[in-house]
Design a protein around this motif. Structure first.
Motif, PDB file in Angstrom:
ATOM      1  N   SER A  62       0.819  -1.217   0.000  1.00 12.11           N
ATOM      2  CA  SER A  62       0.000   0.000   0.000  1.00 12.11           C
ATOM      3  C   SER A  62       0.849   1.261   0.000  1.00 12.11           C
ATOM      4  N   TYR A  63       2.123   1.161   0.418  1.00 10.98           N
ATOM      5  CA  TYR A  63       3.011   2.318   0.408  1.00 10.98           C
ATOM      6  C   TYR A  63       3.686   2.537  -0.952  1.00 10.98           C
ATOM      7  N   TRP A  64       3.596   1.539  -1.827  1.00 11.16           N
ATOM      8  CA  TRP A  64       4.256   1.636  -3.131  1.00 11.16           C
ATOM      9  C   TRP A  64       3.285   1.971  -4.257  1.00 11.16           C
ATOM     10  N   VAL A  65       2.003   1.669  -4.063  1.00  4.55           N
ATOM     11  CA  VAL A  65       1.042   1.800  -5.158  1.00  4.55           C
ATOM     12  C   VAL A  65       0.321   3.138  -5.074  1.00  4.55           C
ATOM     13  N   SER A  66      -0.436   3.432  -6.113  1.00 10.32           N
ATOM     14  CA  SER A  66      -1.247   4.647  -6.150  1.00 10.32           C
ATOM     15  C   SER A  66      -2.457   4.388  -7.036  1.00 10.32           C
ATOM     16  N   GLY A  67      -3.401   5.332  -7.044  1.00 12.32           N
ATOM     17  CA  GLY A  67      -4.570   5.220  -7.908  1.00 12.32           C
ATOM     18  C   GLY A  67      -5.464   4.048  -7.539  1.00 12.32           C
ATOM     19  N   TRP A  68      -5.943   3.341  -8.563  1.00 20.60           N
ATOM     20  CA  TRP A  68      -6.898   2.257  -8.325  1.00 20.60           C
ATOM     21  C   TRP A  68      -6.263   1.112  -7.540  1.00 20.60           C
ATOM     22  N   ARG A  69      -4.939   0.959  -7.629  1.00 22.00           N
ATOM     23  CA  ARG A  69      -4.283  -0.082  -6.841  1.00 22.00           C
ATOM     24  C   ARG A  69      -4.405   0.211  -5.345  1.00 22.00           C
ATOM     25  N   THR A  70      -4.362   1.498  -4.998  1.00 17.85           N
ATOM     26  CA  THR A  70      -4.571   1.879  -3.604  1.00 17.85           C
ATOM     27  C   THR A  70      -5.965   1.487  -3.138  1.00 17.85           C
ATOM     28  N   GLY A 104      -2.410   7.045  -0.572  1.00 18.20           N
ATOM     29  CA  GLY A 104      -1.949   6.808  -1.931  1.00 18.20           C
ATOM     30  C   GLY A 104      -2.802   7.456  -2.997  1.00 18.20           C
ATOM     31  N   LEU A 105      -3.937   8.032  -2.607  1.00 16.23           N
ATOM     32  CA  LEU A 105      -4.821   8.719  -3.555  1.00 16.23           C
ATOM     33  C   LEU A 105      -4.456  10.210  -3.585  1.00 16.23           C
ATOM     34  N   ARG A 106      -4.107  10.729  -4.750  1.00 14.71           N
ATOM     35  CA  ARG A 106      -3.606  12.099  -4.847  1.00 14.71           C
ATOM     36  C   ARG A 106      -4.715  13.142  -4.723  1.00 14.71           C
ATOM     37  N   MET A 108      -7.703  14.884  -3.092  1.00 20.19           N
ATOM     38  CA  MET A 108      -8.261  14.946  -1.743  1.00 20.19           C
ATOM     39  C   MET A 108      -9.697  14.433  -1.712  1.00 20.19           C
ATOM     40  N   ARG A 109     -10.468  14.785  -2.706  1.00 20.82           N
ATOM     41  CA  ARG A 109     -11.873  14.373  -2.744  1.00 20.82           C
ATOM     42  C   ARG A 109     -11.974  12.847  -2.799  1.00 20.82           C
ATOM     43  N   HIS A 110     -11.169  12.238  -3.643  1.00 23.01           N
ATOM     44  CA  HIS A 110     -11.193  10.774  -3.749  1.00 23.01           C
ATOM     45  C   HIS A 110     -10.737  10.120  -2.448  1.00 23.01           C
ATOM     46  N   ALA A 111      -9.724  10.699  -1.802  1.00 21.72           N
ATOM     47  CA  ALA A 111      -9.223  10.131  -0.547  1.00 21.72           C
ATOM     48  C   ALA A 111     -10.285  10.199   0.544  1.00 21.72           C
ATOM     49  N   MET A 112     -10.984  11.325   0.644  1.00 24.07           N
ATOM     50  CA  MET A 112     -12.019  11.455   1.675  1.00 24.07           C
ATOM     51  C   MET A 112     -13.186  10.499   1.420  1.00 24.07           C
ATOM     52  N   LEU A 113     -13.552  10.333   0.148  1.00 22.77           N
ATOM     53  CA  LEU A 113     -14.619   9.383  -0.178  1.00 22.77           C
ATOM     54  C   LEU A 113     -14.199   7.960   0.161  1.00 22.77           C
TER      55      LEU A 113
END
Length: 370
Positions: A62-70, A104-106, A108-113
């Motif tokens: 989880s520390y290496w991935v981003s986007g949908w992988r997160t 890992g989600l860049r 903010m809106r996506h991270a909060m959701l």
């Protein structure tokens, strides 16, 4: 086999995160709280070992991935927690880890959701617990810890990315400045030496032709060659002196630009006085390294820079209002070691104090020569 060895050798978590991610794994102790008063059976122990074998690589990933992988890592963590909630309310730990992975989600809106989705999945998973008291023990960490941990992880990741972008921008500016300075030096040297060396070459050729025909004329040409060479040498020395004098000025200009880019307020009190080239080089490099540390590590809002001549000693003082509060907060890396070594090489010394921020004092004899 070599690939497996490389993976096992690490690092398992990106080095910029430090050691804290390994420390947070201690939260899995909440999962083992049940076994303080209820011994697990063989099947449950096997399932627990299997769960950890799946979760630990997932946590590191989880520390290496981003986007949908997160999102995939977060969902997998929630599923592991949901699978355990009926037998162990400590499974709430997996939902907390899932919320932290939202870093890992860049967007903010996506991270909060995503964090809200983790909380919702935790509430749904709690419906599997029949006993009201046990259900509350499962829900309390999710309702009180998940949101702060998730938001904190997201904000920390955004701050880390901002610092990395700032450092890349600073390195780009410094690289462009270095290229421009090299081009300027090459132009100056060409202008200084091109004419003089061409004149010396012509007069040397003329002297060679006159050596067997007119010794007096040849001697005059040789004298002109000597004069031209001395003049060229004087011009080169003057140019080099000018570059050295601009070394500290360039370091100050670079410090202003770096602090301004990092939104750090600068209080500058710099006296103008003569410095030996070696001393000026030590002061300029120390100023550059200290300001770089302020920008990269201090987390400061204000920085003061002062340079004064005290009884023949150049004293550079740099102080910030950053995070350093004690000696333990000072990172004695290559930068500070390099400063100390350069200062010692010219008979100076470096002192550091951590109070309400870091205070650096460099003392270098102003008249030291190379």
């Amino acid at each position: 086999m070599n690939k497996i060895r490389q993976v096992l050798a690490g690092p398992w978590i990106p080095s910029e995160h430090g050691k804290m991610p390994y420390f947070w794994l201690g939260s899995l102790g909440y999962l083992g709280w049940k076994y303080v008063y209820a011994a697990p059976g063989a099947l449950e122990l096997a399932m627990l070992a299997l769960t950890l074998a799946v979760f630990l690589p997932l946590y590191c990933a989880s520390y290496w991935v981003s986007g949908w992988r997160t999102v995939g890592c977060m969902l997998a963590g929630c599923l592991i927690g949901a699978a355990w909630v009926r037998w162990n309310v400590g499974a709430a730990s997996f939902f907390i880890f899932a919320a932290a992975a939202a870093a890992g989600l860049r967007q903010m809106r996506h991270a909060m959701l995503a964090i809200a989705g983790v909380v919702l999945l935790g509430l749904l998973a709690s419906l599997q617990v029949d006993h009201p008291q046990m259900r509350m023990m499962f829900l309390m960490p999710i309702l009180t810890i998940t949101l702060p941990v998730g938001v904190g992880a997201v904000m920390d990741a955004r701050l880390r990315r901002s610092r990395q972008a700032l450092l890349r921008k600073q390195e780009e500016v410094e690289h462009m400045a270095t290229i421009a300075e090299r081009e300027r030096i090459s132009r100056d040297l060409h202008d200084l030496l091109g004419h003089s060396l061409s004149l010396i070459a012509l007069k040397a050729e003329l002297a060679r032709k006159l050596v067997h025909r007119d010794l007096d004329a040849c001697a005059r040409e040789v004298g002109d060659i000597e004069t031209s060479a001395r003049q060229a040498l004087a011009e080169v020395r003057a140019a080099v002196t000018g570059y050295r004098e601009k070394g500290l000025a360039h370091a100050l200009a670079s410090a202003r630009a770096s602090l301004a880019a990092a939104e750090v307020q600068l209080d500058e009190q710099v006296e103008r006085f003569d410095l030996a080239p070696a001393a000026e080089n030590v002061v300029a490099l120390a100023l550059r390294e200290a300001v770089t540390n302020v920008v990269r590590h201090a987390g400061a809002k204000r920085c003061s820079v002062s340079l004064a001549l005290e009884h023949g000693v150049a004293v550079l003082r740099i102080a910030d209002d950053g995070q350093a509060r004690s000696e333990a907060d000072i990172r004695h890396g290559n930068g500070l070691c390099g400063m100390r070594e350069r200062a010692a090489s010219v008979g100076g010394r470096l002192a550091l104090r951590a109070r309400a921020g870091l205070e650096l004092e460099l003392r270098v004899p102003a008249g030291v020569t190379t």
